[in-house]
Design a protein around this motif. Sequence first.
Motif, PDB file in Angstrom:
ATOM      1  N   SER A 267      36.197  39.096  38.363  1.00  0.00           N
ATOM      2  CA  SER A 267      35.895  40.151  39.315  1.00  0.00           C
ATOM      3  C   SER A 267      36.650  39.890  40.601  1.00  0.00           C
ATOM      4  CB  SER A 267      34.386  40.193  39.594  1.00  0.00           C
ATOM      5  OG  SER A 267      33.919  38.918  39.987  1.00  0.00           O
ATOM      6  N   LEU A 268      37.144  40.966  41.219  1.00  0.00           N
ATOM      7  CA  LEU A 268      37.926  40.821  42.437  1.00  0.00           C
ATOM      8  C   LEU A 268      37.002  40.456  43.581  1.00  0.00           C
ATOM      9  CD1 LEU A 268      40.287  43.894  42.063  1.00  0.00           C
ATOM     10  CD2 LEU A 268      40.733  41.508  41.444  1.00  0.00           C
ATOM     11  N   GLY A 270      34.584  38.410  43.588  1.00  0.00           N
ATOM     12  CA  GLY A 270      33.223  38.103  43.169  1.00  0.00           C
ATOM     13  C   GLY A 270      33.174  36.839  42.346  1.00  0.00           C
ATOM     14  N   PRO A 271      32.027  36.539  41.736  1.00  0.00           N
ATOM     15  CA  PRO A 271      31.889  35.319  40.949  1.00  0.00           C
ATOM     16  C   PRO A 271      32.617  35.425  39.627  1.00  0.00           C
ATOM     17  CG  PRO A 271      29.927  36.675  40.761  1.00  0.00           C
ATOM     18  CD  PRO A 271      30.799  37.347  41.779  1.00  0.00           C
ATOM     19  N   GLU A 272      32.966  34.234  39.081  1.00  0.00           N
ATOM     20  CA  GLU A 272      33.572  34.218  37.756  1.00  0.00           C
ATOM     21  C   GLU A 272      32.521  34.666  36.736  1.00  0.00           C
ATOM     22  OE1 GLU A 272      36.628  33.701  37.755  1.00  0.00           O
ATOM     23  OE2 GLU A 272      36.868  32.788  39.718  1.00  0.00           O
ATOM     24  N   ILE A 273      32.973  35.372  35.699  1.00  0.00           N
ATOM     25  CA  ILE A 273      32.013  35.830  34.704  1.00  0.00           C
ATOM     26  C   ILE A 273      32.013  34.898  33.511  1.00  0.00           C
ATOM     27  CG2 ILE A 273      32.248  38.209  35.466  1.00  0.00           C
ATOM     28  CD1 ILE A 273      33.852  38.769  32.930  1.00  0.00           C
ATOM     29  N   ASP A 274      30.893  34.863  32.857  1.00  0.00           N
ATOM     30  CA  ASP A 274      30.683  33.962  31.738  1.00  0.00           C
ATOM     31  C   ASP A 274      30.040  34.744  30.606  1.00  0.00           C
ATOM     32  OD1 ASP A 274      28.658  32.000  30.242  1.00  0.00           O
ATOM     33  OD2 ASP A 274      30.315  30.792  31.037  1.00  0.00           O
ATOM     34  N   LEU A 275      30.537  34.559  29.388  1.00  0.00           N
ATOM     35  CA  LEU A 275      30.060  35.333  28.249  1.00  0.00           C
ATOM     36  C   LEU A 275      28.576  35.133  28.001  1.00  0.00           C
ATOM     37  CD1 LEU A 275      30.784  37.193  25.860  1.00  0.00           C
ATOM     38  CD2 LEU A 275      31.273  35.135  24.525  1.00  0.00           C
ATOM     39  N   VAL A 276      28.073  33.916  28.280  1.00  0.00           N
ATOM     40  CA  VAL A 276      26.679  33.589  27.971  1.00  0.00           C
ATOM     41  C   VAL A 276      25.751  33.883  29.144  1.00  0.00           C
ATOM     42  CG1 VAL A 276      25.100  31.725  27.341  1.00  0.00           C
ATOM     43  CG2 VAL A 276      27.378  31.845  26.282  1.00  0.00           C
ATOM     44  N   SER A 278      26.476  35.434  32.367  1.00  0.00           N
ATOM     45  CA  SER A 278      26.640  36.577  33.262  1.00  0.00           C
ATOM     46  C   SER A 278      25.822  37.769  32.773  1.00  0.00           C
ATOM     47  CB  SER A 278      28.119  36.967  33.369  1.00  0.00           C
ATOM     48  OG  SER A 278      28.873  35.937  33.965  1.00  0.00           O
ATOM     49  N   SER A 279      25.343  38.562  33.728  1.00  0.00           N
ATOM     50  CA  SER A 279      24.557  39.742  33.389  1.00  0.00           C
ATOM     51  C   SER A 279      25.469  40.862  32.893  1.00  0.00           C
ATOM     52  CB  SER A 279      23.784  40.227  34.613  1.00  0.00           C
ATOM     53  OG  SER A 279      24.690  40.711  35.599  1.00  0.00           O
ATOM     54  N   PHE A 280      24.828  41.898  32.312  1.00  0.00           N
ATOM     55  CA  PHE A 280      25.575  43.060  31.831  1.00  0.00           C
ATOM     56  C   PHE A 280      26.369  43.696  32.968  1.00  0.00           C
ATOM     57  CE2 PHE A 280      25.789  47.673  31.560  1.00  0.00           C
ATOM     58  CZ  PHE A 280      26.462  47.864  30.359  1.00  0.00           C
ATOM     59  N   SER A 281      25.732  43.881  34.121  1.00  0.00           N
ATOM     60  CA  SER A 281      26.407  44.559  35.234  1.00  0.00           C
ATOM     61  C   SER A 281      27.587  43.739  35.744  1.00  0.00           C
ATOM     62  CB  SER A 281      25.415  44.822  36.365  1.00  0.00           C
ATOM     63  OG  SER A 281      24.870  43.608  36.848  1.00  0.00           O
ATOM     64  N   ARG A 287      35.218  43.512  34.303  1.00  0.00           N
ATOM     65  CA  ARG A 287      36.201  43.977  33.325  1.00  0.00           C
ATOM     66  C   ARG A 287      36.668  45.399  33.619  1.00  0.00           C
ATOM     67  NH1 ARG A 287      34.146  42.224  27.399  1.00  0.00           N
ATOM     68  NH2 ARG A 287      36.260  42.934  26.914  1.00  0.00           N
ATOM     69  N   TYR A 288      35.766  46.225  34.150  1.00  0.00           N
ATOM     70  CA  TYR A 288      36.124  47.626  34.391  1.00  0.00           C
ATOM     71  C   TYR A 288      37.208  47.745  35.461  1.00  0.00           C
ATOM     72  CZ  TYR A 288      35.803  52.574  35.401  1.00  0.00           C
ATOM     73  OH  TYR A 288      36.108  53.887  35.597  1.00  0.00           O
ATOM     74  N   VAL A 289      37.132  46.893  36.487  1.00  0.00           N
ATOM     75  CA  VAL A 289      38.139  46.953  37.551  1.00  0.00           C
ATOM     76  C   VAL A 289      39.541  46.781  36.980  1.00  0.00           C
ATOM     77  CG1 VAL A 289      39.036  45.757  39.585  1.00  0.00           C
ATOM     78  CG2 VAL A 289      36.592  46.223  39.389  1.00  0.00           C
ATOM     79  N   TRP A 290      39.691  45.771  36.127  1.00  0.00           N
ATOM     80  CA  TRP A 290      41.009  45.531  35.533  1.00  0.00           C
ATOM     81  C   TRP A 290      41.403  46.666  34.596  1.00  0.00           C
ATOM     82  CZ3 TRP A 290      44.348  42.008  37.124  1.00  0.00           C
ATOM     83  CH2 TRP A 290      43.870  40.917  37.849  1.00  0.00           C
TER      84      TRP A 290
END
Length: 459
Positions: A267-268, A270-276, A278-281, A287-290
């Motif tokens: 996320s630009l 924001g925090p790094e996302i994690d498959l396990v 990270s929340s849905f939002s 991913r949507y930004v990219w």
Amino acid sequence: MTTTLLSPATIRDRLARGDRAAIQDALVPLPPADIVETIADLGSDEIADVLAALPREVAARSFGYFEPTQQVEIARSMPRAALQTLFTGMPHDERADLWKNLPPEERDAVLPGLAAADREDIRRLAAYPEGTAGSIMTSDYATLAPSLPAREAIEVLRREAPDRETIYDSYVLDEARRLVGVVSLRDLLVAPAERTVGEIMTREVIFVRADDSKETVAQTIAEYDLLAVPVVDASDAMVGIVTVDDALDAAESVQVRRLTRFGGTASLGGPEIDLVDSSFSQMFRARYVWLALLTAFGLIGSIFVAAQEAILSEVIVLAAFIAPIIDMGGNTGSQSATLVIRAMALGQVRTVWRDVLRVLRRDLPVALALGAGVAVLEVLLAFLFKEGILPEVLWVVGLSMLACTIAGSLFGVTIPFLARWLKVDPATLSAPLITSVMDLVGVMIYFSIAYAFLADVRG
């Protein structure tokens, strides 16, 4: 001697019966990592009870193997006295990290029960910004005065050893705590008893600054093959050390972030996302930004292709080669960018513009050879499988493939250097972004060459 491992159900039964001796007998002989693995499936309250049943040193060493989020949950489940006891046994850097992660009310509950020196140490270590050498260093290191004879220095280390993270290297400080040398335990043991530390020590000391990045620390330790590197502040006073295991953990976290960003899943801002975890939002937004950005590039490319309706209607076979030609530019660019970022991570490329020409000199001949190779292959396949194809079209396909491959490679090489110049992590320029940009550049190259070669055919 064989140690009998307890199942989660058995541990719960022992906790319910207050059988601390059985828990100790089963867990104390295990390495800390195995203790954590054994009790990991318990609830936070139960893990807190198990740690309270273990000796302070064992509990403190084991606690560091839990993930930070789980550490906070366990800490919040502990009685205040038990948490304070755990803090006193933890390595200095780990307890500072835990303190930073705790909610403010939990911090206030912990500090009053600690010694004044411990409170000040935690606050000082926790004050360094994340991502810096100061944020991963420990204040738990051995120091010696330069005037101390070797015999007395060994006695000092013998007394300090139980409370120090490492004593293989001792750091020699002057009255202002400035780092003047380093002496190894081996050198002290083999030196004549009356020789002073100042006579034995190495004066050229490798060190890092407290505000250096974690990546710089990891590179320094790897380059000089150190067990630990001292950290100094702006006044050159020594404030801590970073051990090799902490540096490796830091390097691993940097690589994880790079992989996340390079795949277009960070996320630009924001925090790094994690498959396990990270929340849905969080996952959707990151991913949507990219994807939205890449969609915009794709739309521009499709508008450009649609504008070439005239030439496509007259030479319809051109449409069959759009995808493989523009894909080649993106694929080549991603390959080159990956190689450059890897070289940066390994320290093979240290400066920015000074190394650009050197890398380009190495990459350009390879890009030319790759472009020629794939161009010949594409033309050969087109000739064999497309009946009645015009020679002019073969020239367009071959030259476009050559040009797109070279352009993609040059783009992939230069963009990471540009990112460094802009003080941005090169890995944030993700593979999907490089591919999408080269899609747009590729169609422009392809149709420019097509108009140049097929003017007579169209006329």
